[in-house]
Design a protein around this motif. Structure first.
Motif, PDB file in Angstrom:
ATOM      1  N   HIS A  25       0.835  -1.200   0.000  1.00 19.85           N
ATOM      2  CA  HIS A  25       0.000   0.000   0.000  1.00 19.85           C
ATOM      3  C   HIS A  25       0.868   1.247   0.000  1.00 19.85           C
ATOM      4  CE1 HIS A  25      -2.938  -2.960   1.436  1.00 19.85           C
ATOM      5  NE2 HIS A  25      -3.769  -2.204   0.777  1.00 19.85           N
ATOM      6  N   HIS A  29       1.662   2.797  -5.242  1.00 21.27           N
ATOM      7  CA  HIS A  29       0.368   2.146  -5.541  1.00 21.27           C
ATOM      8  C   HIS A  29      -0.710   3.222  -5.662  1.00 21.27           C
ATOM      9  CE1 HIS A  29      -3.316  -0.140  -5.228  1.00 21.27           C
ATOM     10  NE2 HIS A  29      -3.604   0.419  -4.060  1.00 21.27           N
ATOM     11  N   GLU A  60      -7.138   4.431   0.369  1.00 22.89           N
ATOM     12  CA  GLU A  60      -6.670   3.413   1.327  1.00 22.89           C
ATOM     13  C   GLU A  60      -6.929   3.790   2.784  1.00 22.89           C
ATOM     14  OE1 GLU A  60      -5.677   0.568   0.501  1.00 22.89           O
ATOM     15  OE2 GLU A  60      -4.423   0.612  -1.290  1.00 22.89           O
ATOM     16  N   ASP A  63      -8.760   1.457   5.034  1.00 20.39           N
ATOM     17  CA  ASP A  63      -8.354   0.055   4.960  1.00 20.39           C
ATOM     18  C   ASP A  63      -7.863  -0.435   6.319  1.00 20.39           C
ATOM     19  OD1 ASP A  63      -7.228  -1.883   2.385  1.00 20.39           O
ATOM     20  OD2 ASP A  63      -6.497  -2.308   4.408  1.00 20.39           O
ATOM     21  N   LYS A  65      -5.789  -2.686   6.868  1.00 19.65           N
ATOM     22  CA  LYS A  65      -4.338  -2.879   6.852  1.00 19.65           C
ATOM     23  C   LYS A  65      -3.595  -1.560   7.011  1.00 19.65           C
ATOM     24  CE  LYS A  65      -4.587  -6.519   3.542  1.00 19.65           C
ATOM     25  NZ  LYS A  65      -5.582  -5.740   2.798  1.00 19.65           N
ATOM     26  N   ASP A 124      -7.847   0.349  -8.950  1.00 10.05           N
ATOM     27  CA  ASP A 124      -7.308  -0.404  -7.808  1.00 10.05           C
ATOM     28  C   ASP A 124      -7.189  -1.884  -8.171  1.00 10.05           C
ATOM     29  OD1 ASP A 124      -6.354  -0.571  -5.171  1.00 10.05           O
ATOM     30  OD2 ASP A 124      -8.351  -1.003  -4.361  1.00 10.05           O
ATOM     31  N   ALA A 128      -3.784  -4.853  -9.050  1.00  7.13           N
ATOM     32  CA  ALA A 128      -3.583  -6.189  -8.461  1.00  7.13           C
ATOM     33  C   ALA A 128      -3.379  -7.231  -9.562  1.00  7.13           C
ATOM     34  CB  ALA A 128      -4.773  -6.558  -7.578  1.00  7.13           C
ATOM     35  N   ARG A 136       3.252  -7.322  -6.422  1.00  6.16           N
ATOM     36  CA  ARG A 136       2.618  -6.908  -5.160  1.00  6.16           C
ATOM     37  C   ARG A 136       2.198  -8.121  -4.339  1.00  6.16           C
ATOM     38  NH1 ARG A 136      -2.246  -3.552  -5.779  1.00  6.16           N
ATOM     39  NH2 ARG A 136      -1.906  -2.799  -3.664  1.00  6.16           N
ATOM     40  N   ALA A 137       1.677  -9.140  -5.030  1.00  7.22           N
ATOM     41  CA  ALA A 137       1.211 -10.326  -4.300  1.00  7.22           C
ATOM     42  C   ALA A 137       2.381 -11.014  -3.591  1.00  7.22           C
ATOM     43  CB  ALA A 137       0.511 -11.293  -5.251  1.00  7.22           C
ATOM     44  N   TYR A 140       3.525  -8.925  -0.693  1.00 11.01           N
ATOM     45  CA  TYR A 140       2.597  -9.067   0.437  1.00 11.01           C
ATOM     46  C   TYR A 140       2.843 -10.406   1.144  1.00 11.01           C
ATOM     47  CZ  TYR A 140      -1.785  -9.389   3.054  1.00 11.01           C
ATOM     48  OH  TYR A 140      -2.715  -9.518   4.052  1.00 11.01           O
ATOM     49  N   GLY A 141       2.976 -11.472   0.321  1.00 15.98           N
ATOM     50  CA  GLY A 141       3.185 -12.813   0.873  1.00 15.98           C
ATOM     51  C   GLY A 141       4.456 -12.873   1.723  1.00 15.98           C
ATOM     52  N   THR A 158       1.008 -17.603  -1.525  1.00 17.05           N
ATOM     53  CA  THR A 158       0.711 -16.517  -2.469  1.00 17.05           C
ATOM     54  C   THR A 158       0.032 -17.055  -3.728  1.00 17.05           C
ATOM     55  OG1 THR A 158       2.495 -15.211  -1.546  1.00 17.05           O
ATOM     56  CG2 THR A 158       1.736 -14.593  -3.738  1.00 17.05           C
ATOM     57  N   HIS A 161      -3.555 -17.237  -3.211  1.00 13.90           N
ATOM     58  CA  HIS A 161      -4.209 -15.919  -3.336  1.00 13.90           C
ATOM     59  C   HIS A 161      -4.553 -15.589  -4.794  1.00 13.90           C
ATOM     60  CE1 HIS A 161      -5.105 -11.683  -2.613  1.00 13.90           C
ATOM     61  NE2 HIS A 161      -4.210 -11.361  -3.522  1.00 13.90           N
ATOM     62  N   LYS A 165      -8.425 -14.737  -5.332  1.00 15.83           N
ATOM     63  CA  LYS A 165      -8.810 -13.361  -5.627  1.00 15.83           C
ATOM     64  C   LYS A 165      -8.416 -12.876  -7.015  1.00 15.83           C
ATOM     65  CE  LYS A 165      -8.243  -8.609  -3.988  1.00 15.83           C
ATOM     66  NZ  LYS A 165      -7.705  -7.717  -2.962  1.00 15.83           N
ATOM     67  N   LEU A 166      -7.131 -12.977  -7.335  1.00 15.16           N
ATOM     68  CA  LEU A 166      -6.648 -12.272  -8.534  1.00 15.16           C
ATOM     69  C   LEU A 166      -7.301 -12.757  -9.825  1.00 15.16           C
ATOM     70  CD1 LEU A 166      -2.862 -11.799  -7.679  1.00 15.16           C
ATOM     71  CD2 LEU A 166      -4.852 -10.439  -7.028  1.00 15.16           C
TER      72      LEU A 166
HETATM   73  P1  ADP Z   1      -7.131  -3.558  -1.948  1.00 15.81           P
HETATM   74  O1  ADP Z   1      -5.899  -2.702  -2.205  1.00 15.81           O
HETATM   75  O2  ADP Z   1      -8.028  -3.689  -3.130  1.00 15.81           O
HETATM   76  O3  ADP Z   1      -7.853  -3.256  -0.659  1.00 15.81           O
HETATM   77  P2  ADP Z   1      -5.866  -5.690  -0.577  1.00 15.81           P
HETATM   78  O4  ADP Z   1      -5.579  -4.710   0.476  1.00 15.81           O
HETATM   79  O5  ADP Z   1      -6.612  -6.935  -0.251  1.00 15.81           O
HETATM   80  O6  ADP Z   1      -6.593  -5.029  -1.793  1.00 15.81           O
HETATM   81  O7  ADP Z   1      -4.516  -6.103  -1.266  1.00 15.81           O
HETATM   82  C1  ADP Z   1      -3.458  -5.247  -1.580  1.00 15.81           C
HETATM   83  C2  ADP Z   1      -2.424  -6.010  -2.410  1.00 15.81           C
HETATM   84  O8  ADP Z   1      -1.937  -7.098  -1.656  1.00 15.81           O
HETATM   85  C3  ADP Z   1      -3.011  -6.599  -3.683  1.00 15.81           C
HETATM   86  O9  ADP Z   1      -2.044  -6.530  -4.724  1.00 15.81           O
HETATM   87  C4  ADP Z   1      -3.320  -8.020  -3.309  1.00 15.81           C
HETATM   88  O10 ADP Z   1      -3.276  -8.905  -4.411  1.00 15.81           O
HETATM   89  C5  ADP Z   1      -2.224  -8.323  -2.320  1.00 15.81           C
HETATM   90  N1  ADP Z   1      -2.680  -9.302  -1.331  1.00 15.81           N
HETATM   91  C6  ADP Z   1      -3.719  -9.210  -0.472  1.00 15.81           C
HETATM   92  N2  ADP Z   1      -3.857 -10.331   0.262  1.00 15.81           N
HETATM   93  C7  ADP Z   1      -2.859 -11.168  -0.161  1.00 15.81           C
HETATM   94  C8  ADP Z   1      -2.450 -12.490   0.194  1.00 15.81           C
HETATM   95  N3  ADP Z   1      -3.073 -13.207   1.131  1.00 15.81           N
HETATM   96  N4  ADP Z   1      -1.375 -13.025  -0.462  1.00 15.81           N
HETATM   97  C9  ADP Z   1      -0.729 -12.319  -1.417  1.00 15.81           C
HETATM   98  N5  ADP Z   1      -1.066 -11.071  -1.803  1.00 15.81           N
HETATM   99  C10 ADP Z   1      -2.115 -10.503  -1.175  1.00 15.81           C
END
Ligand code: ADP
Length: 204
Positions: A25, A29, A60, A63, A65, A124, A128, A136-137, A140-141, A158, A161, A165-166
């Protein structure tokens, strides 16, 4: 206040409050979402650029997070700042609606949403997908301590995920400009996943 000052005030507030935040975030981004949302509004020919840009910059702040100790203070500052910009009550309400309902879990999308909402949400989601979404994934992982992949059924990873979602995002796009880009980025994600699984198998 003129437009440039409004935007730079909000930009500074967000940049300062993002310091030390996980990089999924990060500022870039938010900047990509802002530029992409404005591009979508331009290409679709509908939506107010100011509402779009301000909502992107603030998308954000609600959010979970994002949270941490400073979130309440930040929300307060934003609520104080928006009326000082000279934006109308209606515009502020539109911005508030977008930023409070943008997240994946709220699931507001499809028919009937405002063009600015549609554009910011698509932007947004596009961030992703594709090479940036993949980066980004995994970022995050790594931050969450998840493995790249876990072949056990139901394993948290990851790669899981991507499936959770993706790979679903392209069906959720609101605008035709967004859909088109999402399809290209989706195809790249599928190609990446196939390649990843091939290489996983190659080690026997
Ligand atoms: P948004 O920004 O739409 O609120 P998220 O906060 O869920 O989405 O995710 C932010 C980024 O982190 C995105 O690129 C998403 O794919 C990635 N992300 C979220 N959860 C996971 C996960 N469990 N594993 C890997 N990547 C994740």
């Amino acid at each position: 206040m003129d437009y440039v000052n409004i935007i730079s005030g909000i930009e500074n507030l967000i940049r300062n409050n993002l310091r030390g935040h996980d990089t999924g975030h990060d500022w870039w981004h938010i900047d990509r979402v802002r530029r992409m949302a404005l591009r979508i509004v331009r290409e679709e020919g509908s939506g107010d650029p100011a509402i779009t840009e301000i909502s992107s910059l603030l998308h954000e702040i609600y959010d979970k997070k994002f949270s941490g100790a400073g979130q309440k203070a930040l929300l307060k500052k934003v609520n104080r700042m928006l009326p000082e910009t000279g934006l109308s009550r209606n515009d502020i309400d539109s911005i508030q609606f977008i930023i409070q309902n943008i997240s994946f879990s709220k699931g507001y999308s499809g028919e009937g949403i405002a063009p600015e909402f549609a554009a910011v949400q698509d932007a947004d989601r596009l961030d992703a997908l594709g090479a940036i979404g993949i980066a980004r994934a995994f970022n995050y992982g790594g931050y969450a301590g998840n493995p790249l992949y876990d072949p056990a059924p139901g394993g948290r990873s990851t790669i899981a995920h991507f499936h959770d979602k993706l790979l679903k995002l392209k069906e959720l796009m609101n605008t035709s400009a967004g859909k088109k880009m999402a399809e290209e980025r989706h195809a790249f994600v599928v190609e990446f996943l196939n390649r990843f699984m091939d290489e996983w198998q190659q080690s026997g």
